[in-house]
Design an enzyme around this catalytic site. Structure first.
Site, PDB file in Angstrom:
ATOM      1  N   GLU A   1      51.215 -19.456  34.664  1.00 28.81           N
ATOM      2  CA  GLU A   1      51.243 -20.926  34.703  1.00 28.81           C
ATOM      3  C   GLU A   1      52.481 -21.500  34.036  1.00 28.81           C
ATOM      4  O   GLU A   1      53.056 -22.483  34.514  1.00 28.81           O
ATOM      5  CB  GLU A   1      49.995 -21.511  34.035  1.00 28.81           C
TER       6      GLU A   1
ATOM      7  N   HIS B   1      35.765 -23.289  32.467  1.00 33.29           N
ATOM      8  CA  HIS B   1      35.882 -23.725  33.862  1.00 33.29           C
ATOM      9  C   HIS B   1      35.247 -25.101  34.025  1.00 33.29           C
ATOM     10  O   HIS B   1      34.732 -25.437  35.086  1.00 33.29           O
ATOM     11  CB  HIS B   1      35.215 -22.718  34.809  1.00 33.29           C
TER      12      HIS B   1
HETATM   13  C1  LIG Z   1      45.684 -18.238  32.637  1.00 30.80           C
HETATM   14  C2  LIG Z   1      44.688 -18.053  33.722  1.00 30.80           C
HETATM   15  N1  LIG Z   1      44.972 -18.486  34.962  1.00 30.80           N
HETATM   16  C3  LIG Z   1      44.078 -18.356  35.957  1.00 30.80           C
HETATM   17  C4  LIG Z   1      42.866 -17.774  35.737  1.00 30.80           C
HETATM   18  C5  LIG Z   1      41.830 -17.669  36.877  1.00 30.80           C
HETATM   19  N2  LIG Z   1      41.574 -16.270  37.177  1.00 30.80           N
HETATM   20  C6  LIG Z   1      40.505 -15.626  36.660  1.00 30.80           C
HETATM   21  S1  LIG Z   1      40.507 -13.990  37.033  1.00 30.80           S
HETATM   22  C7  LIG Z   1      41.898 -14.165  37.998  1.00 30.80           C
HETATM   23  C8  LIG Z   1      42.472 -12.978  38.693  1.00 30.80           C
HETATM   24  C9  LIG Z   1      42.686 -11.884  37.697  1.00 30.80           C
HETATM   25  O1  LIG Z   1      43.283 -10.795  38.308  1.00 30.80           O
HETATM   26  P1  LIG Z   1      43.476  -9.462  37.478  1.00 30.80           P
HETATM   27  O2  LIG Z   1      44.149  -9.770  36.188  1.00 30.80           O
HETATM   28  O3  LIG Z   1      44.163  -8.498  38.381  1.00 30.80           O
HETATM   29  O4  LIG Z   1      42.000  -8.991  37.121  1.00 30.80           O
HETATM   30  P2  LIG Z   1      40.826  -8.622  38.160  1.00 30.80           P
HETATM   31  O5  LIG Z   1      40.033  -9.882  38.355  1.00 30.80           O
HETATM   32  O6  LIG Z   1      41.464  -8.138  39.400  1.00 30.80           O
HETATM   33  O7  LIG Z   1      40.017  -7.588  37.485  1.00 30.80           O
HETATM   34  C10 LIG Z   1      42.357 -15.472  37.976  1.00 30.80           C
HETATM   35  C11 LIG Z   1      43.552 -15.961  38.687  1.00 30.80           C
HETATM   36  C12 LIG Z   1      42.602 -17.341  34.424  1.00 30.80           C
HETATM   37  N3  LIG Z   1      41.441 -16.785  34.103  1.00 30.80           N
HETATM   38  N4  LIG Z   1      43.523 -17.486  33.455  1.00 30.80           N
END
Ligand SMILES: Cc1ncc(C[n+]2csc(CCOP(=O)(O)OP(=O)(O)O)c2C)c(N)n1
Ligand SMILES: Cc1ncc(C[n+]2csc(CCOP(=O)(O)OP(=O)(O)O)c2C)c(N)n1
Ligand SMILES: [Mg+2]
Ligand SMILES: [Mg+2]
Lengths: 317, 341, 341, 317
Positions: free
Chosen positions: B77, B144
């Site tokens: 972000e 959220h």
């Molecule tokens: C700073 C931030 N931006 C956006 C999100 C929303 N979000 C939650 S999980 C996720 C994807 C995470 O991907 P990854 O780190 O690969 O973990 P996975 O869910 O694949 O285990 C997003 C974009 C967040 N939690 N934190």
């Protein structure tokens, strides 16, 4: 660099050095307002890298890149005006010292304190060029200190991902304020981080203006021709304190002495003379710089401060 | 990422007026504005491809305008907002989606330090929009459900809007996109599919900085925005049977505040309740109440009551979240208290 | 980084009462508390070694307590504050220095999301202190003059203090260090060397959450904190000659607010000016004014006037910065207006 | 792993899988509150890495590390209670789904949404151990997506600099929500970033619990003995959507099929049986897991929601 470019480079380096020495002297005499940053020792980086850009390219210099501002046409007068909070200063008295030197007509994005905000900003400019299929490049700078901060990582990852026409110069000047490199990171080689993003990186002698220019020219041409981003680590030394008030007692004298013997302006002058340039030609450039800077200071000091009534203007476009 | 998509010359998304949900109105604004202006692009996590974002607000955009104009970003972000700063300085008009408003804090420096100050410092114009899906009541827990608008209304140099109806969702998003300043657009995700309304077709632009009277009344004025406009209208209905005549003012824009409309509404009834879902302490409601206490003091007939979220993180469990949030019941009590004052 | 330094068993820094500057009082609190409790450590950019931070507040600590307890960090506010979260969860009491309060926005998530919510969510206690050198008037421009306290007072779960005297600078820092919650300590850097005062020696702990009457008066109450307590006292002097008797309440703690003291002070005179250096819009002053407008309405004899920074970034040039900031003159006008009301 | 450890690992993996399947079914039946995250496919990572820790070590798991919570003694009952917003849930109804599962008595730091906040937090725990000369290690996890974020960089740089007793597991599961790895970064090898910090990194098959355990055990021992931090990239696949509502139509079926054939629980079961463990022993563990989870759900569903009057409690310590 050909002969013309070399003389040009010398011209900007001596102008930069003269500006800096004049500024430091003024602040010591109490003729300054607030603090300011000397960029002594960084002339080869700011001039060498800046000269590699074309007129339509955009640059976001940092607080030690005075040379880049000057060679892109920001006049010493306007910069002194900024340092002195004058209405005719670049930011109209709104921003301080070497911050806020922004002028999009000169394709310069002004500096913001929060390190390393310039990286994502310049990357965004590069993305705009890519979006519009314009053959333009965006360049910016970061210190060794700033390279420890998150935006460095996020932005370089995206620069690689999007193949942006972007060039980053890391000015590794051994210190972030009082903190030596060895207390900033375990590694000694910042450029070694770049393969981790899928990016090429070069390390150059940051006190050799021609080396900086050559590496940056390659990077700019690669970016312009769609070859994507690159990063150049320029090794140099901050020769004075972090800011004007800082005596930098924490820097070992031997280290300073070593780098002083490789002063970028003097080193380049010697090389030029060895290469056949008459010393008088260089003296003439020094003299022109002194005249230009003295005039700029006169104009800036005589210029009026902003009208307090105008304080609320310009928050919104 | 493919670069092969050109710009569309197709007609606007919806030339005729229609009844749309709040979410559909957002998507329509994006379609219309992207179609109108090639400088408008969308970026953020998961906004691209067939997916179209966590709430599907950008669904269909990539198919129509191409990956070039609908850019998926990594989770970064701070820097993708910083990138939007640079794009905007170069004249583009990026519309950045935060996946949830809660994550806007991760891009904070790029917003409050760079974007907010750049025009004042002479750096240039930063005409971006951040879309921030905010608000709770839907059991999403502390990360959220947030309403972080106060941070940004406090910060000089940002505009902040918060539509409460589908028509404004479209009109204020279009206005935000066309504005030459950084505008944070707080869209209330509990309203996405829960409200429908008439939305003008084609180009529809609301004026930033103008509040709207949603209900006139002579006894008590409730000033609100976002979801709480609806809660306030509910509360107004509840007391109407008892002959209490409540006015509801929808702020619509939080910065610049429509001080004229606020003062007029306050003066009319002399009794004011200010409501928002964000927690109360040093919230936007404090600014509204203070403004009235300073500029309409003579007309006040009763204390100004503020209702907001409690001073806790947003709790997850239904009884806790319900206790945390403003409600028609809480507003009703305040109205009755003032009516009886 | 050397690990070879042990803990000190030397006596406390200053057992006897002394006259100290505001900055010396801060340093003394760090000495005393580190000496008292091995769990207290200091971290931040340039705080270590012989240097002792951009303002020398931590000078001498490394020599006495060793590098192990005075940790230089890279420029990484987000993560070194995040690191402080983890240290604090494990029972340490890190005192984190932001080089300037302006850079606290770079560590925002670690503060407003993690630290602020952790106890409520059952994660654990986060007993850290962030020292934030804030405020301007010293020609430092938009990024070295900020007063960002409103962001944090709005955020549930943080405590916020803002001392105005050397005694409080020491006492509130000690209290912040001993508090089991995350406390943001806004130290007013224009006061560092400009004011001196009596400071109790040895352990000296002020109570968090208690305001102090700095001047009693019966006509108008000025409520302020930080630098503006002094400006308010100046203004009170100016009007005293004309027989206007001004009370000055120093908030000292911004969260939790001492609502009792605020209401008492407001009720006493019925006329209130609220002042802070931070910009006015949605500032802490808005909370104070709204609180009074709601809870002390019956006692009010005049509009509540708020004075704060203008709604612009902090400008650099002297005439602009002076126009931007509150001043004794601006406060004086407000007092006279209310006195005449 | 010796025989006991292998049976233990199977026990935790089948408990984790059973929890997950039960949870997914409940949510589909409308018996859930809010959303939740499945960790199907991650069992070998969360169990293998978690088992490498000693009881005094601290772990900060992320949203797909259910196995780690379970094997450290957080009961299924309390976790279901959290998912259902019950007072007896881990966070007392304050935090949602697999967030907020914190219990310092179990040396677990609960998850926070803001990615990747767990990294600096766990690093801070490691720094506390180093500060107090305690022979303890702190471990945490990050996704491929989270590895693009600034705190990853800042924290790993500091972990290396301070030689902290710290272990990071990168769960590279090919996707961050709908975004495939190829749209997150240019590189394919996240571990390749680590030398840039002066850190060693290993890549392991994240579907092989013994491989994960072995690599993590090495890392934990190195950290405990003063050898400093390490990073392990575990390659695996998120087998369901990002969260419960997400059908993940964006994931190619062939990719899922490929990973399904390497399901970590089944693969390990097959290996155990080949190695001579009677299938009935494993069936008994499966059965025990089913019984335990069913009981946990019963208890959690029957447990009371929090008292709304208590909403303001606990903001401050
Ligand atoms: C700073 C931030 N931006 C956006 C999100 C929303 N979000 C939650 S999980 C996720 C994807 C995470 O991907 P990854 O780190 O690969 O973990 P996975 O869910 O694949 O285990 C997003 C974009 C967040 N939690 N934190
Ligand atoms: C986010 C942030 N934190 C702290 C500072 C204060 N600060 C200004 S310059 C500086 C040191 C910068 O070091 P480096 O990046 O190496 O650049 P140099 O000054 O050596 O050229 C610091 C800590 C800042 N500007 N931004
Ligand atoms: Mg440096
Ligand atoms: Mg992933």
């Amino acid at each position: 660099m050909n002969e013309t470019l070399r003389l040009n480079a010398y011209r900007w380096m001596t102008l930069t050095r003269t500006f800096d020495e004049t500024m430091v002297a003024m602040w010591k005499q109490g003729r300054g307002i607030g603090g300011t940053f000397s960029e002594r020792g960084h002339e080869a980086v700011s001039v060498g890298a800046g000269m590699a850009l074309g007129p339509d390219d955009v640059v976001a210099p940092m607080h030690r890149d005075l040379g880049t501002y000057l060679l892109r046409g920001m006049t010493p007068e306007r910069i002194f005006g900024n340092l002195l909070g004058r209405q005719m200063g670049v930011s109209g008295g709104r921003d301080a010292n070497l911050h806020g030197l922004g002028d999009l007509d000169l394709n310069i994005i002004g500096f913001i304190s929060h390190i390393p905000q310039a990286i994502p900003t310049a990357l965004g400019a590069a993305m705009a060029f890519r979006y519009r299929d314009e053959p333009r490049v965006a360049m910016t700078f970061v210190g060794d200190g700033g390279s420890c901060s998150g935006a460095f990582h996020e932005s370089l990852n995206m620069a690689a991902l999007y193949n942006a026409p972007f060039v980053l110069i890391i000015e590794n000047n051994q210190y972030a304020y009082s903190t030596p490199l060895s207390q900033e990171m375990k590694i000694a080689d910042i450029a070694g981080r770049l393969p981790g993003y899928g990016l090429a990186a070069t390390t150059v002698d940051g006190n050799d203006v021609e080396a900086v220019y050559a590496a940056t020219t390659d990077a700019v041409e690669r970016a312009r021709s769609g070859g994507g981003p690159s990063v150049i680590e320029a090794r140099t030394m901050r020769m004075l304190g972090h800011a004007i008030h800082d005596g930098a007692q924490y820097v070992p004298e031997a280290l300073l002495a070593e780098w002083e013997s490789r002063d970028p302006v003097r080193m380049f002058r010697t090389r030029l003379i060895k290469g056949g340039v008459p010393a008088e030609d260089l003296d003439a450039l020094d003299q022109a710089a002194a005249t230009e800077i003295a005039a700029a200071v006169r104009v800036a000091e005589a210029a009026p401060l902003p009208d307090p009534e105008s304080v609320g203007e310009g928050v919104f476009a | 990422m493919s670069d092969n998509f050109g710009f569309s010359d197709a007609p606007q998304h919806a030339p005729e007026d229609r009844t749309l949900t709040y979410l559909e109105a957002i998507t329509e604004a994006l379609f219309v504005e992207m179609d109108r202006d090639e400088d408008v692009l969308v970026m953020g996590e998961d906004v691209g491809g067939d997916f179209g974002g966590a709430f599907n607000a950008t669904k269909g955009l990539a198919a129509k305008f191409g990956d070039r104009r609908v850019i998926n970003t990594p989770i970064a972000e701070l820097s993708f907002t910083g990138m939007a700063n640079g794009m905007a300085l170069m004249g583009l008009r990026p519309v950045v989606e935060m996946q949830f408003a809660d994550f806007i804090s991760s891009g904070f420096d790029s917003i409050v330090q760079f974007a907010a100050t750049s025009h004042y410092r002479g750096i240039g114009k930063v005409p971006w929009v951040i879309r921030a899906p905010s608000d709770g009541g839907i059991r999403s827990g502390p990360f959220h459900s947030q309403n972080p608008e106060a941070w940004f209304v406090h910060t000089p140099g940002l505009k902040v809007v918060a539509p409460s109806t589908p028509a404004d969702a479209k009109g204020l998003l279009a206005a935000a996109i066309r504005d030459d300043n950084p505008v944070i657009y707080f869209e209330a995700k509990p309203l996405y599919r829960s409200i429908k309304g008439d939305v003008p077709g084609g180009e529809h632009v609301s004026e930033i900085g103008k509040a709207a009277v949603r209900r006139s009344g002579t006894d008590v004025t409730v000033i609100a925005y976002g979801t709480q406009v609806h809660t306030a209208l509910d509360a107004a209905e509840r007391v109407a049977a008892d002959g209490i005549d409540v006015a509801v003012l929808d702020l619509r824009t939080l910065k610049p505040l429509d001080t004229e409309a606020i003062l007029e509404a306050a003066i009319k009834t002399g009794k004011v309740v200010v409501v928002h879902a964000a927690n109360r302490m040093v919230g936007v409601g404090a600014e509204v109440a203070s403004l009235i206490a300073e500029e309409a003091f003579e007309s006040l007939d009763a204390p100004i009551i503020r209702i907001g979220g409690l001073d806790t993180p947003v709790p997850f469990s239904p009884p806790l979240e319900d206790a945390y949030r403003p409600s028609a019941g809480k507003i009703e009590s305040a109205i009755r208290k003032l009516a009886d004052y």
